[in-house]
Design a protein around this motif. Structure first.
Motif, PDB file in Angstrom:
ATOM      1  N   LEU A   1       0.920  -1.282  -0.100  1.00 50.36           N
ATOM      2  CA  LEU A   1       0.010  -0.188   0.100  1.00 50.36           C
ATOM      3  C   LEU A   1       0.865   1.417   0.039  1.00 50.36           C
ATOM      4  O   LEU A   1       0.758   2.231  -0.472  1.00 50.36           O
ATOM      5  N   LEU A   2       2.004   1.133   0.831  1.00 51.69           N
ATOM      6  CA  LEU A   2       2.978   2.320   0.762  1.00 51.69           C
ATOM      7  C   LEU A   2       3.577   2.592  -0.734  1.00 51.69           C
ATOM      8  O   LEU A   2       3.725   3.643  -1.108  1.00 51.69           O
ATOM      9  N   GLY A   3       3.751   1.541  -1.435  1.00 52.36           N
ATOM     10  CA  GLY A   3       4.366   1.722  -2.760  1.00 52.36           C
ATOM     11  C   GLY A   3       3.341   2.314  -3.763  1.00 52.36           C
ATOM     12  O   GLY A   3       3.341   3.282  -4.383  1.00 52.36           O
ATOM     13  N   VAL A   4       1.912   1.992  -3.718  1.00 53.28           N
ATOM     14  CA  VAL A   4       0.829   1.956  -4.596  1.00 53.28           C
ATOM     15  C   VAL A   4       0.860   3.531  -4.302  1.00 53.28           C
ATOM     16  O   VAL A   4       0.529   4.516  -5.136  1.00 53.28           O
ATOM     17  N   GLY A   5       0.445   4.016  -2.909  1.00 55.36           N
ATOM     18  CA  GLY A   5       0.271   5.390  -2.662  1.00 55.36           C
ATOM     19  C   GLY A   5       1.145   6.158  -3.217  1.00 55.36           C
ATOM     20  O   GLY A   5       1.225   7.389  -3.628  1.00 55.36           O
ATOM     21  N   TRP A   6       2.440   5.957  -2.883  1.00 53.61           N
ATOM     22  CA  TRP A   6       3.588   6.588  -3.481  1.00 53.61           C
ATOM     23  C   TRP A   6       3.422   6.905  -4.900  1.00 53.61           C
ATOM     24  O   TRP A   6       3.708   7.990  -5.506  1.00 53.61           O
ATOM     25  N   ASN A   7       3.309   5.943  -5.775  1.00 55.06           N
ATOM     26  CA  ASN A   7       3.093   5.871  -7.058  1.00 55.06           C
ATOM     27  C   ASN A   7       2.016   7.111  -7.472  1.00 55.06           C
ATOM     28  O   ASN A   7       2.422   7.948  -8.450  1.00 55.06           O
ATOM     29  N   PHE A   8       0.972   7.013  -6.940  1.00 59.29           N
ATOM     30  CA  PHE A   8      -0.049   7.845  -7.409  1.00 59.29           C
ATOM     31  C   PHE A   8       0.324   9.286  -6.961  1.00 59.29           C
ATOM     32  O   PHE A   8       0.232  10.086  -7.695  1.00 59.29           O
ATOM     33  N   ALA A   9       0.935   9.440  -5.889  1.00 59.41           N
ATOM     34  CA  ALA A   9       1.164  10.887  -5.390  1.00 59.41           C
ATOM     35  C   ALA A   9       2.126  11.537  -6.413  1.00 59.41           C
ATOM     36  O   ALA A   9       2.349  12.602  -6.640  1.00 59.41           O
ATOM     37  N   PHE A  10       3.294  10.506  -6.360  1.00 59.67           N
ATOM     38  CA  PHE A  10       4.548  11.141  -7.145  1.00 59.67           C
ATOM     39  C   PHE A  10       4.103  10.974  -8.626  1.00 59.67           C
ATOM     40  O   PHE A  10       4.496  12.181  -9.270  1.00 59.67           O
ATOM     41  N   VAL A  11       3.617  10.421  -9.254  1.00 58.33           N
ATOM     42  CA  VAL A  11       3.338  10.376 -10.862  1.00 58.33           C
ATOM     43  C   VAL A  11       2.281  11.430 -11.184  1.00 58.33           C
ATOM     44  O   VAL A  11       2.503  12.200 -11.991  1.00 58.33           O
ATOM     45  N   GLY A  12       1.376  11.611 -10.201  1.00 59.55           N
ATOM     46  CA  GLY A  12       0.431  12.671 -10.251  1.00 59.55           C
ATOM     47  C   GLY A  12       1.057  14.061 -10.249  1.00 59.55           C
ATOM     48  O   GLY A  12       0.672  14.914 -10.854  1.00 59.55           O
ATOM     49  N   GLY A  13       1.786  14.107  -9.145  1.00 58.18           N
ATOM     50  CA  GLY A  13       2.692  15.300  -8.766  1.00 58.18           C
ATOM     51  C   GLY A  13       3.517  15.720  -9.954  1.00 58.18           C
ATOM     52  O   GLY A  13       3.564  17.093 -10.365  1.00 58.18           O
ATOM     53  N   THR A  14       4.222  14.891 -10.725  1.00 58.22           N
ATOM     54  CA  THR A  14       5.101  15.044 -11.756  1.00 58.22           C
ATOM     55  C   THR A  14       4.327  15.534 -13.016  1.00 58.22           C
ATOM     56  O   THR A  14       4.629  16.536 -13.768  1.00 58.22           O
ATOM     57  N   ALA A  15       2.973  14.720 -13.180  1.00 60.42           N
ATOM     58  CA  ALA A  15       2.322  15.221 -14.339  1.00 60.42           C
ATOM     59  C   ALA A  15       1.820  16.703 -14.353  1.00 60.42           C
ATOM     60  O   ALA A  15       1.537  17.370 -15.199  1.00 60.42           O
ATOM     61  N   LEU A  16       1.243  16.943 -12.888  1.00 65.14           N
ATOM     62  CA  LEU A  16       0.788  18.518 -12.679  1.00 65.14           C
ATOM     63  C   LEU A  16       1.794  19.433 -12.774  1.00 65.14           C
ATOM     64  O   LEU A  16       1.769  20.478 -13.440  1.00 65.14           O
ATOM     65  N   LEU A  17       3.033  19.069 -12.601  1.00 68.86           N
ATOM     66  CA  LEU A  17       4.279  19.884 -12.548  1.00 68.86           C
ATOM     67  C   LEU A  17       4.425  20.257 -13.869  1.00 68.86           C
ATOM     68  O   LEU A  17       4.679  21.311 -14.420  1.00 68.86           O
ATOM     69  N   THR A  18       4.298  19.530 -14.921  1.00 73.24           N
ATOM     70  CA  THR A  18       4.393  19.814 -16.384  1.00 73.24           C
ATOM     71  C   THR A  18       3.689  20.723 -17.057  1.00 73.24           C
ATOM     72  O   THR A  18       3.688  21.299 -17.935  1.00 73.24           O
ATOM     73  N   GLN A  19       2.405  20.881 -16.092  1.00 79.82           N
ATOM     74  CA  GLN A  19       1.361  21.931 -16.626  1.00 79.82           C
ATOM     75  C   GLN A  19       1.851  23.424 -16.086  1.00 79.82           C
ATOM     76  O   GLN A  19       0.843  24.221 -16.425  1.00 79.82           O
ATOM     77  N   THR A  20       2.631  23.506 -15.313  1.00 73.79           N
ATOM     78  CA  THR A  20       2.986  24.791 -14.630  1.00 73.79           C
ATOM     79  C   THR A  20       3.976  25.693 -15.091  1.00 73.79           C
ATOM     80  O   THR A  20       4.327  26.663 -14.666  1.00 73.79           O
ATOM     81  N   TYR A  21       4.683  25.208 -16.253  1.00 72.28           N
ATOM     82  CA  TYR A  21       5.857  26.133 -16.871  1.00 72.28           C
ATOM     83  C   TYR A  21       5.876  26.252 -18.084  1.00 72.28           C
ATOM     84  O   TYR A  21       5.356  25.202 -18.811  1.00 72.28           O
ATOM     85  N   ARG A  22       6.553  27.109 -18.794  1.00 77.26           N
ATOM     86  CA  ARG A  22       6.709  27.538 -20.064  1.00 77.26           C
ATOM     87  C   ARG A  22       7.982  26.984 -20.606  1.00 77.26           C
ATOM     88  O   ARG A  22       8.777  26.550 -19.802  1.00 77.26           O
ATOM     89  N   PRO A  23       8.199  26.447 -21.942  1.00 71.34           N
ATOM     90  CA  PRO A  23       9.256  25.906 -22.290  1.00 71.34           C
ATOM     91  C   PRO A  23      10.690  26.681 -21.887  1.00 71.34           C
ATOM     92  O   PRO A  23      11.693  25.740 -21.510  1.00 71.34           O
ATOM     93  N   ALA A  24      10.607  27.815 -21.849  1.00 72.56           N
ATOM     94  CA  ALA A  24      11.930  28.336 -21.302  1.00 72.56           C
ATOM     95  C   ALA A  24      12.285  28.436 -19.847  1.00 72.56           C
ATOM     96  O   ALA A  24      13.282  28.604 -19.235  1.00 72.56           O
ATOM     97  N   GLU A  25      11.256  27.721 -19.144  1.00 71.37           N
ATOM     98  CA  GLU A  25      11.312  27.524 -17.705  1.00 71.37           C
ATOM     99  C   GLU A  25      11.506  26.002 -17.051  1.00 71.37           C
ATOM    100  O   GLU A  25      11.531  25.751 -16.053  1.00 71.37           O
ATOM    101  N   GLN A  26      11.359  25.275 -18.133  1.00 69.40           N
ATOM    102  CA  GLN A  26      11.545  23.817 -17.808  1.00 69.40           C
ATOM    103  C   GLN A  26      12.483  23.355 -17.038  1.00 69.40           C
ATOM    104  O   GLN A  26      12.280  22.859 -15.859  1.00 69.40           O
ATOM    105  N   LEU A  27      13.783  23.837 -16.890  1.00 69.93           N
ATOM    106  CA  LEU A  27      14.920  23.373 -16.239  1.00 69.93           C
ATOM    107  C   LEU A  27      14.841  23.947 -14.800  1.00 69.93           C
ATOM    108  O   LEU A  27      15.300  23.343 -13.798  1.00 69.93           O
ATOM    109  N   LYS A  28      14.378  25.135 -14.665  1.00 66.59           N
ATOM    110  CA  LYS A  28      14.240  25.964 -13.595  1.00 66.59           C
ATOM    111  C   LYS A  28      13.452  25.414 -12.718  1.00 66.59           C
ATOM    112  O   LYS A  28      13.719  24.941 -11.655  1.00 66.59           O
ATOM    113  N   VAL A  29      12.158  25.137 -13.250  1.00 64.96           N
ATOM    114  CA  VAL A  29      10.987  24.564 -12.276  1.00 64.96           C
ATOM    115  C   VAL A  29      11.475  22.967 -12.047  1.00 64.96           C
ATOM    116  O   VAL A  29      11.193  22.710 -10.933  1.00 64.96           O
TER     117      VAL A  29
END
Length: 393
Positions: free
Chosen positions: A305-333
């Motif tokens: 359960l710890l592993g599956v919970g981590w996966n949903f939190a981490f992959v979801g967080g990474t996917a959300l992060l990609t929606q928050t920056y412009r191309p010029a900001e990718q490495l900074k963010v």
């Protein structure tokens, strides 16, 4: 399969090799640390050093990749993996807790560079396949669930010099193979991708979505690493045999990475915030299971359960992060995200050994509940606020 599949497959394979090395250390480092450390409360320090190495390397990795390209940065990281494995093995051979810990610091630095694999995979495909590419790279860790712990056991008695010295030398070989694969990766220069105007760090961090993605990934990862680090010690402390640790860690890692084959689809269908929230709920359920007993079944169920919970939190967080920056900001963010996430993870791993030694297994699990509730409420609040803004427009 989508365009850019060759790069994604190479990065997923490299991820599998890197995580096999990391999981090998995760399954052995705390137990070996307890044998080498001058104080039992320092038993998890090698694991903590590995996470600290990840946090420290995240910003330099981003700068190096911006200057020299993704592939050069990835090759530097894999080289650090080879050096870290060799140094940890030398520490075991000489009975040096300091060298053993330093080796894990370098192994963590390897992971700090390799954590950009998932972002590189997202850049290698078109926008419609971003979450799928991220998921496939993260899913490379399924291999690590079996290769890492098993390799640790196979290499236990390879050398008369000391137990598990062979395990760490085999770990070095994994990094050498990863080096070979990474030489074949072909990605466009970061400078080409990062065109346009970039906002300041202050402006970026004023975005609720960005803060939510960082908080969610940081809390999910910190809870996972704190509990996983202490699990081998807790199992041995409860009188369970040492050989029972390996299957628990294996199934935990399966739980971490196997869902990635469909997490990307869930993110596209339900949205990243909902997937993150599901992850936090699963992590809370893990706490309930962990507190329900001290038998092997309790440990393995809780760690899955710890592993599956981590996966949903981490992959979801990474996917959300990609929606928050412009191309010029990718490495900074990405650099800000990695530094903040693994900074908190490092703090969690540093406290795991001390908290378990001083307060015990139950207290350690209860300590993560307030953070999970905070991340869950923040995610729900941000989702509702975003929905209201969309309605207003």
């Amino acid at each position: 399969m989508f365009a850019g599949r060759r790069n994604v497959l190479l990065l997923a394979s490299s991820q599998a090799l890197m995580l096999s090395a990391i999981v090998l250390s995760m399954s052995l480092a705390a137990i070996l640390g307890a044998l080498l450390a001058p104080d039992k409360s320092l038993a998890t320090l090698p694991v903590a050093a590995m996470v600290v190495g990840t946090a420290i390397a995240s910003l330099p990795a981003a700068l190096l990749m911006r200057r020299w390209g993704r592939r050069s940065g990835f090759l530097i990281g894999a080289s650090l993996g080879v050096a870290g494995s060799a140094l940890a093995g030398l520490g075991l051979w000489q009975g040096s807790f300091g060298l053993f810990t330093l080796g894990h610091l370098l192994l963590g630095s390897y992971q700090g560079f390799a954590n950009y694999y998932r972002f590189a995979s997202a850049e290698a495909v078109d926008a419609a396949h971003t979450t799928r590419a991220i998921s496939w790279v993260v899913a490379g860790g399924v291999v690590a669930a079996f290769v890492g712990p098993q390799l640790g056991q196979w290499g236990r008695d390879w050398f008369i010099a000391g137990p598990f010295v062979g395990s760490y030398l085999a770990q070095a070989v994994l990094s050498v193979v990863a080096l070979g694969l990474l030489t074949q990766v072909r990605l466009k220069p970061v400078a080409t991708a990062a065109t346009g105007t970039a906002r300041s760090v202050r402006e970026l961090l004023s975005q609720p979505l960005l803060l939510t993605s960082i908080l969610g990934a940081a809390v999910g990862y910190s809870v996972m690493i704190m509990v996983m680090t202490a699990t081998p010690l807790a199992m041995l402390g409860c009188g369970l045999p040492g050989q029972s640790v390996t299957p628990v860690i294996q199934w935990h890692v399966v739980g971490m990475f196997a869902p990635s084959f469909f997490t990307g689809h869930f993110v596209k269908r339900f949205g990243a915030p909902r997937i993150m929230q599901t992850g936090f709920v699963l992590l809370l359920v893990h706490v309930a299971v962990a507190l329900s007993g001290l038998e092997f079944l309790h440990f393995v169920s809780a760690l899955v359960l710890l592993g599956v919970g981590w996966n949903f939190a981490f992959v979801g967080g990474t996917a959300l992060l990609t929606q928050t920056y412009r191309p010029a900001e990718q490495l900074k963010v990405q650099a800000i995200n990695e530094f903040l996430v693994f900074g908190l993870v490092a703090t969690a791993s540093l406290s795991a050994g001390w908290l378990y030694d001083r307060a015990g297994w139950a207290a350690l699990n209860l300590a993560v509940v307030p953070f999970l509730l905070l991340a869950l409420l923040a995610s729900v609040g941000t989702e509702l606020k975003t929905a209201r803004l969309r309605e207003a427009l």
